[in-house]
Write a protein that holds these residues in place. Structure first.
Motif, PDB file in Angstrom:
ATOM      1  N   CYS A  62      57.505  42.293  43.312  1.00  0.00           N
ATOM      2  CA  CYS A  62      56.229  41.788  43.838  1.00  0.00           C
ATOM      3  C   CYS A  62      55.060  42.196  42.960  1.00  0.00           C
ATOM      4  CB  CYS A  62      56.013  42.241  45.267  1.00  0.00           C
ATOM      5  SG  CYS A  62      55.883  44.001  45.447  1.00  0.00           S
ATOM      6  N   LEU A  63      55.294  43.074  42.011  1.00  0.00           N
ATOM      7  CA  LEU A  63      54.214  43.456  41.097  1.00  0.00           C
ATOM      8  C   LEU A  63      54.834  44.019  39.821  1.00  0.00           C
ATOM      9  CD1 LEU A  63      50.975  43.860  41.168  1.00  0.00           C
ATOM     10  CD2 LEU A  63      51.527  46.259  41.446  1.00  0.00           C
ATOM     11  N   VAL A  64      54.389  43.517  38.695  1.00  0.00           N
ATOM     12  CA  VAL A  64      54.886  44.028  37.410  1.00  0.00           C
ATOM     13  C   VAL A  64      53.696  44.619  36.655  1.00  0.00           C
ATOM     14  CG1 VAL A  64      56.057  43.458  35.256  1.00  0.00           C
ATOM     15  CG2 VAL A  64      56.671  42.268  37.364  1.00  0.00           C
ATOM     16  N   VAL A  65      53.834  45.876  36.271  1.00  0.00           N
ATOM     17  CA  VAL A  65      52.703  46.595  35.691  1.00  0.00           C
ATOM     18  C   VAL A  65      53.066  47.163  34.325  1.00  0.00           C
ATOM     19  CG1 VAL A  65      51.141  48.569  36.009  1.00  0.00           C
ATOM     20  CG2 VAL A  65      51.894  47.265  37.991  1.00  0.00           C
ATOM     21  N   ARG A  66      52.185  46.939  33.359  1.00  0.00           N
ATOM     22  CA  ARG A  66      52.324  47.574  32.039  1.00  0.00           C
ATOM     23  C   ARG A  66      50.918  47.979  31.610  1.00  0.00           C
ATOM     24  NH1 ARG A  66      51.956  45.044  27.302  1.00  0.00           N
ATOM     25  NH2 ARG A  66      52.331  42.997  28.231  1.00  0.00           N
ATOM     26  N   LEU A  67      50.706  49.290  31.472  1.00  0.00           N
ATOM     27  CA  LEU A  67      49.357  49.780  31.180  1.00  0.00           C
ATOM     28  C   LEU A  67      49.352  50.821  30.081  1.00  0.00           C
ATOM     29  CD1 LEU A  67      48.194  50.450  34.865  1.00  0.00           C
ATOM     30  CD2 LEU A  67      47.458  48.554  33.440  1.00  0.00           C
ATOM     31  N   GLN A  68      48.365  50.732  29.216  1.00  0.00           N
ATOM     32  CA  GLN A  68      48.147  51.774  28.204  1.00  0.00           C
ATOM     33  C   GLN A  68      46.665  52.109  28.235  1.00  0.00           C
ATOM     34  OE1 GLN A  68      49.685  49.941  24.597  1.00  0.00           O
ATOM     35  NE2 GLN A  68      51.553  51.146  24.791  1.00  0.00           N
ATOM     36  N   HIS A  69      46.403  53.408  28.343  1.00  0.00           N
ATOM     37  CA  HIS A  69      44.999  53.798  28.495  1.00  0.00           C
ATOM     38  C   HIS A  69      44.851  55.283  28.176  1.00  0.00           C
ATOM     39  CE1 HIS A  69      41.030  52.779  30.050  1.00  0.00           C
ATOM     40  NE2 HIS A  69      40.991  53.975  30.608  1.00  0.00           N
ATOM     41  N   SER A  70      43.733  55.626  27.576  1.00  0.00           N
ATOM     42  CA  SER A  70      43.503  57.036  27.274  1.00  0.00           C
ATOM     43  C   SER A  70      42.783  57.703  28.439  1.00  0.00           C
ATOM     44  CB  SER A  70      42.641  57.150  26.004  1.00  0.00           C
ATOM     45  OG  SER A  70      42.217  58.481  25.862  1.00  0.00           O
ATOM     46  N   LEU A  71      43.333  58.856  28.848  1.00  0.00           N
ATOM     47  CA  LEU A  71      42.695  59.623  29.925  1.00  0.00           C
ATOM     48  C   LEU A  71      42.281  60.989  29.385  1.00  0.00           C
ATOM     49  CD1 LEU A  71      45.224  58.959  32.814  1.00  0.00           C
ATOM     50  CD2 LEU A  71      42.965  57.968  32.588  1.00  0.00           C
ATOM     51  N   GLY A  72      41.568  61.005  28.314  1.00  0.00           N
ATOM     52  CA  GLY A  72      41.203  62.278  27.696  1.00  0.00           C
ATOM     53  C   GLY A  72      42.401  62.873  26.992  1.00  0.00           C
ATOM     54  N   GLY A 114      47.052  46.166  28.458  1.00  0.00           N
ATOM     55  CA  GLY A 114      48.017  46.052  29.545  1.00  0.00           C
ATOM     56  C   GLY A 114      48.040  44.705  30.217  1.00  0.00           C
ATOM     57  N   ARG A 115      48.948  44.631  31.173  1.00  0.00           N
ATOM     58  CA  ARG A 115      49.175  43.379  31.885  1.00  0.00           C
ATOM     59  C   ARG A 115      49.648  43.726  33.294  1.00  0.00           C
ATOM     60  NH1 ARG A 115      50.680  37.854  31.078  1.00  0.00           N
ATOM     61  NH2 ARG A 115      52.655  37.433  32.089  1.00  0.00           N
ATOM     62  N   ILE A 116      49.020  43.098  34.275  1.00  0.00           N
ATOM     63  CA  ILE A 116      49.432  43.288  35.668  1.00  0.00           C
ATOM     64  C   ILE A 116      49.675  41.904  36.249  1.00  0.00           C
ATOM     65  CG2 ILE A 116      48.779  44.174  37.948  1.00  0.00           C
ATOM     66  CD1 ILE A 116      46.881  46.126  36.433  1.00  0.00           C
ATOM     67  N   VAL A 117      50.893  41.684  36.699  1.00  0.00           N
ATOM     68  CA  VAL A 117      51.280  40.351  37.143  1.00  0.00           C
ATOM     69  C   VAL A 117      51.896  40.431  38.541  1.00  0.00           C
ATOM     70  CG1 VAL A 117      52.697  38.334  36.614  1.00  0.00           C
ATOM     71  CG2 VAL A 117      51.757  39.706  34.764  1.00  0.00           C
TER      72      VAL A 117
END
Lengths: 243, 227
Positions: free
Chosen positions: A5-15, A56-59
């Motif tokens: 029901c949800l496909v998530v791929r994320l890249q992000h800097s958190l410090g 990223g991509r959230i689908v």
């Protein structure tokens, strides 16, 4: 519910932490389990549309209401559906009840106007969240746990087809938490609303009979049933209970 | 007591306040959305009347609205008369001069509201505009009250801009503050005293309203919900 029901791929800097997560929701109730400061809240906020990932991509695959957009975020295609159009509800760690509205005003803030039997629907939510006795109070008169339950009720009343919970049961008595979690689970399953919950409390995960996403150092390192993914933590919890 | 000046002053202050709030509300909201160079620049421009002598503003407006500039010529052609020495000109000057008194309290009020409230409304499905009217504005009621009262009172007490831009035409541009000036010039201290007392009372009542009518959310009184 569809297989995913949800496909998530994320890249992000958190410090100091580089968030690089990839997962899909397949179960009615999924828990993202990680220590504090690991970026769990950021992941939820990005899914809700409150933050943009660096990449990223959230689908949301087919099978969901047609009114909901399929691709919510896609940095390559510069797609970013704003939070209010995602059909995703988030109960944040801080309840943020609207201080100028009473409890009932908060809960019915975005109640679906077309919904039949609105009053009965609201009564059901009030009962589920154990807040019927608080309906005429103002947010400033509530305890932390009461405010959290009102925030949960407000999200349930506003519809949505995916619920994100960011440690909403922190501070609740264990017995009350068990009861609410059990009823909430039945309520959401009966309406085919999947849940992604963030927590670092192992006992909450076993209460919700959830699938677990284990996150470490910004990555998902395991996904599966709680018994398998959190076997070590489960042993420790059982040992503590037997003492 | 110059009743004509009193009525004109109240009409000028009321119209200025109403028009200014229409502009100041969206502008203050835009300023608080996020920090940027453009927003800083706009805020500095809006705040200029706080530090500029009113006569400077009056002078520039007098020239700007007059036949020496293209804007002044356009206004005269459109309205059929120059803006200077008219109620409309006075209104335009008052709006510019009182701008910071409407915008600054609102900016401070909006900034004091944590982002979590508008985020909560957004994830409940409220559009940014609904979020503004349902959440931000009601939570900034105290700031709105301050902005309204301060703008009104500041316009009532205006002197330099009014004199420069409006002159002293009875029934058209003579406000109470100009009337006091006239009365003192004529040695009519009794009349000046009575007029001053009216302004003093008006200011005191306005400030009392700001400090006593602050909305409270702690009384346990459920507010009516218009959902």
């Amino acid at each position: 519910m569809p297989a995913e029901c949800l496909v998530v791929r994320l890249q992000h800097s958190l410090g100091q932490v580089w968030l690089d997560v990839q997962f899909s929701l397949r179960a009615p109730w999924t828990v993202l389990f990680a220590p504090s400061g690991a970026g769990k809240t950021t992941v939820l906020r990005m899914i809700a549309g409150l933050e943009r990932p660096a990449k990223g991509r959230i689908v949301r695959p087919d099978g969901l209401p047609e009114s909901s957009p399929t691709v919510l975020t896609d940095t390559d295609r510069r797609i970013f559906v704003p939070a209010h159009r995602r059909g995703i509800r988030l109960v944040a760690q801080r309840p943020a009840l609207f201080p100028h509205l009473s409890v009932v005003g908060n809960v019915q803030y975005r109640v679906e106007p077309k919904r039949q039997e609105r009053d009965r629907f609201l009564e059901e939510i009030f009962a589920l969240c154990r807040i019927a006795h608080l309906r005429d109070k103002m947010p400033a008169q509530l305890s932390g746990g009461e405010a959290q339950r009102v925030a949960l009720a407000r999200s349930l009343a506003s519809g949505g087809d995916l619920l994100l919970l960011d440690e909403p049961f922190t501070g609740l008595e264990a017995e009350l938490r068990e009861k609410i979690l059990g009823e909430l689970r039945s309520y959401l399953i009966s309406r085919a609303i999947p849940v992604l919950q963030v927590t670092h409390d192992v006992s909450e995960i076993f209460s919700a009979e959830a699938e677990v996403l284990r996150m470490e150092a910004g990555r998902i390192v395991a996904q599966g049933s709680a018994k398998v993914v959190l076997a070590q933590e489960r042993q420790a919890l059982l040992a503590r209970l037997q003492r | 007591m110059d009743r004509q000046a009193l009525w004109l002053t109240l009409r000028l202050a009321g119209t200025t306040t109403a028009l200014l709030l229409l502009v100041a509300l969206p502008l203050a909201w835009w300023i608080t959305l996020r920090a940027s160079l453009a927003r800083g620049l706009v805020q500095a421009l809006v705040s200029l009347p706080l530090v500029l002598p009113p006569t400077v503003i009056g002078f520039y407006l007098l020239i700007g609205f007059g036949p020496l500039t293209w804007a002044g010529r356009l206004i005269t052609r459109t309205l059929g008369h120059p803006l200077a020495f008219s109620f409309s000109g006075l209104l335009a000057g008052s709006i510019l001069y009182s701008f910071p008194f409407a915008v600054q309290p609102l900016v401070a009020g909006f900034k004091a509201i944590g982002a979590e409230y508008s985020e909560a409304a957004r994830v409940l499905g409220a559009s940014p505009l609904r979020c503004f009217f349902d959440v931000t504005l009601p939570m900034a009621r105290a700031a709105l009250l301050s902005a309204t009262v301060l703008t009104f009172l500041h316009t009532v007490g205006e002197f330099g801009v009014v004199l420069m831009l409006g002159g002293n035409i009875p029934g058209v541009t003579r406000t109470l503050s100009i009337a006091i000036f006239d009365q003192v010039q004529d040695g009519a201290y009794g009349a000046a005293n009575r007029t001053s007392l009216v302004l003093l009372c008006l200011s005191a009542v306005g400030l009392l309203a700001i400090y006593t009518l602050q909305p409270s959310t702690r009384r346990g009184r459920p507010l009516p919900y218009a959902g």
